[in-house]
Design a protein around this motif. Structure first.
Motif, PDB file in Angstrom:
ATOM      1  N   ASN A 261       0.822  -1.211   0.000  1.00 16.41           N
ATOM      2  CA  ASN A 261       0.000   0.000   0.000  1.00 16.41           C
ATOM      3  C   ASN A 261       0.856   1.260   0.000  1.00 16.41           C
ATOM      4  O   ASN A 261       0.585   2.208  -0.737  1.00 16.41           O
TER       5      ASN A 261
ATOM      6  N   ASN B  52       1.002   3.851  -3.183  1.00 25.18           N
ATOM      7  CA  ASN B  52       0.700   5.280  -3.014  1.00 25.18           C
ATOM      8  C   ASN B  52       1.870   6.136  -3.492  1.00 25.18           C
ATOM      9  O   ASN B  52       1.680   7.124  -4.205  1.00 25.18           O
TER      10      ASN B  52
ATOM     11  N   GLY C 294      -6.426   2.077   1.804  1.00 27.50           N
ATOM     12  CA  GLY C 294      -5.076   1.538   1.981  1.00 27.50           C
ATOM     13  C   GLY C 294      -4.426   1.967   3.280  1.00 27.50           C
ATOM     14  O   GLY C 294      -3.938   1.128   4.048  1.00 27.50           O
TER      15      GLY C 294
HETATM   16 MG   LIG Z   1      -3.610   3.770  -1.518  1.00 22.86          MG
END
Ligand SMILES: [Mg+2]
Ligand SMILES: Nc1ncnc2c1ncn2[C@@H]1O[C@H](COP(=O)(O)OP(=O)(O)OP(=O)(O)O)[C@@H](O)[C@H]1O
Length: 389
Positions: A276, A280, A342
């Motif tokens: 995650n 990102n 997330g």
């Molecule tokens: Mg995310």
């Protein structure tokens, strides 16, 4: 008030002088009320428990348990707390009037009781009692509705959880098949298949996040703890984002740790935390940007950090991004596959491991997510032995 209207009210007259009881009983029965009588406090309380009176006419000066004590008990008991209480006191006995009202009485009447004003006060207290009962009724209806709503909400949650759960297996088959296909397909179609596989596994991760968030929130998720090599885990997570990184021309660099970074944790949960953070970082990186991943042993535990060269996260949103469904500046393009889950998952998962996670500004000005996880006991023991030498 007609006898028809008053019939449903139950009144209780309490006095240790039978003459007074007779007098009040007579007034009230003639006015159409249903009346029961008691000659002392304990009997009055027992009768009130049996059938809750709408109004109690209570003599103050009774031998044994006095009227004030009876009043206090009636008002303290949840069953009788809404019964109206009228104290019957001696004329000019102001201290008792005040004391009586302070003990929860609703009104008082002085002896000798004058029929008309006495009955007017009775009617007035019964009106209040009627309103109180209406309020109580509305309150319990609301509580019941609330209960039903909560049940519905729980059912809705279970249904959506089941649905999400049922998506998991077919998706695993899709990802597995695309994995195989990716290795066999010709060069022309390869990017297309890779894209399909990355997207499908992205959905798969989202589903796992959703399921685990629910599990972590309800304390139902059991971590399968084992000895985990954090570096190995990070490298696998980096491999997972490689395709996305390449297509955005983003480079992911890792600074390997000097020490052994083993921790006791759930490897699949921790890997998705790293996934995650890396996803990102790649998503928010500019084209040709660099994502810097580092791993190291600190006094407080093992630190993993992921820094990017993107826009960063303004200070006022640094806690908000960890909330469920938090998405800052929804992209201009409008539609996005991101669901703002997330980081919620990351925080719950890291905390379930006894760690902490936060975000700050990277040296490049982008976002730098940092997680501290407790090192495994074996590593800690070796560290402290080293320090003692
Ligand atoms: Mg995310
Ligand atoms: N590295 C980053 N740089 C800038 N903003 C970020 C970064 N990481 C997260 N954010 C912001 O925090 C929000 C929440 O992130 P989170 O990972 O929880 O959800 P998401 O990425 O939007 O969706 P998903 O559920 O698919 O992960 C993002 O929508 C984004 O606005």
């Amino acid at each position: 008030m007609s006898a028809e209207n008053t019939r449903q009210f139950d009144l209780l007259v309490v006095d240790d002088d039978p003459r007074n009881v007779k007098l009040l009983e007579g007034y009230l029965q003639n006015a159409g009320y249903r009346v029961r009588c008691a000659n002392d406090g304990p009997t009055a309380l027992a009768l009130a428990q049996e059938l809750v009176p709408d109004l109690v006419l209570l003599d103050v000066m009774m031998s044994g348990m006095n009227g004030l004590e009876v009043c206090r008990e009636l008002k303290a008991n949840p069953r009788t707390r809404l019964s109206q209480v009228m104290l019957v006191t001696a004329l000019g006995d102001e201290p008792h009037h005040i004391l009586g009202l302070d003990h929860g009485a609703d009104d008082y009447v002085a002896k000798p009781v004058r029929r008309n004003s006495f009955l007017a006060k009775v009617r007035s207290l019964l009106r209040v009692r009627g309103l109180l009962l209406e309020l109580e009724d509305a309150r319990s209806q609301l509580a019941e509705r609330n209960g039903e709503l909560e049940e519905l909400q729980a059912l809705k949650e279970t249904l959506s959880q089941t649905l999400v759960h049922d998506l998991k297996n077919p998706l695993t088959a899709v990802v597995g098949s695309l994995d195989l296909l990716e290795r066999r397909v010709d060069e022309v179609n390869q990017p297309l298949v890779s894209r399909c596989r990355t997207s499908a596994s992205r959905i798969q991760h989202m589903i796992m996040d959703l399921l685990d968030i629910a599990g972590l929130e309800h304390g139902r998720l059991t971590l399968h703890r084992e000895n985990v090599d954090a570096l190995e885990l990070l490298q696998k997570a980096i491999d997972d984002v490689e395709y996305a990184a390449q297509s955005r021309k983003v480079q992911v660099e890792i600074t390997p740790p000097e020490d052994d970074c083993s921790l006791e944790g759930d490897s699949s949960v921790l890997r998705r935390v790293m996934d995650n953070l890396l996803t990102n970082a790649v998503e928010h990186s500019p084209s040709e940007g660099v994502v810097t991943v580092s791993l190291g042993m600190r006094e407080e535990g093992i630190e993993v950090s992921v820094a990017d060269e993107g826009p960063g996260i303004p200070e006022e949103h640094r806690e908000q991004v960890f909330e469920k469904f938090a998405r800052l500046n929804l992209r201009e393009s409008g539609v996005s596959a991101n669901r703002g889950l997330g980081l919620t998952f990351c925080r719950l998962a890291v905390e379930a491991h006894g760690g902490v996670i936060w975000v700050e500004t990277a040296p490049s000005g982008g976002a730098m997510f940092r997680a501290l996880l407790p090192a495994s006991e074996a590593v800690e023991a070796a560290e402290s032995a080293e320090a003692a030498r």
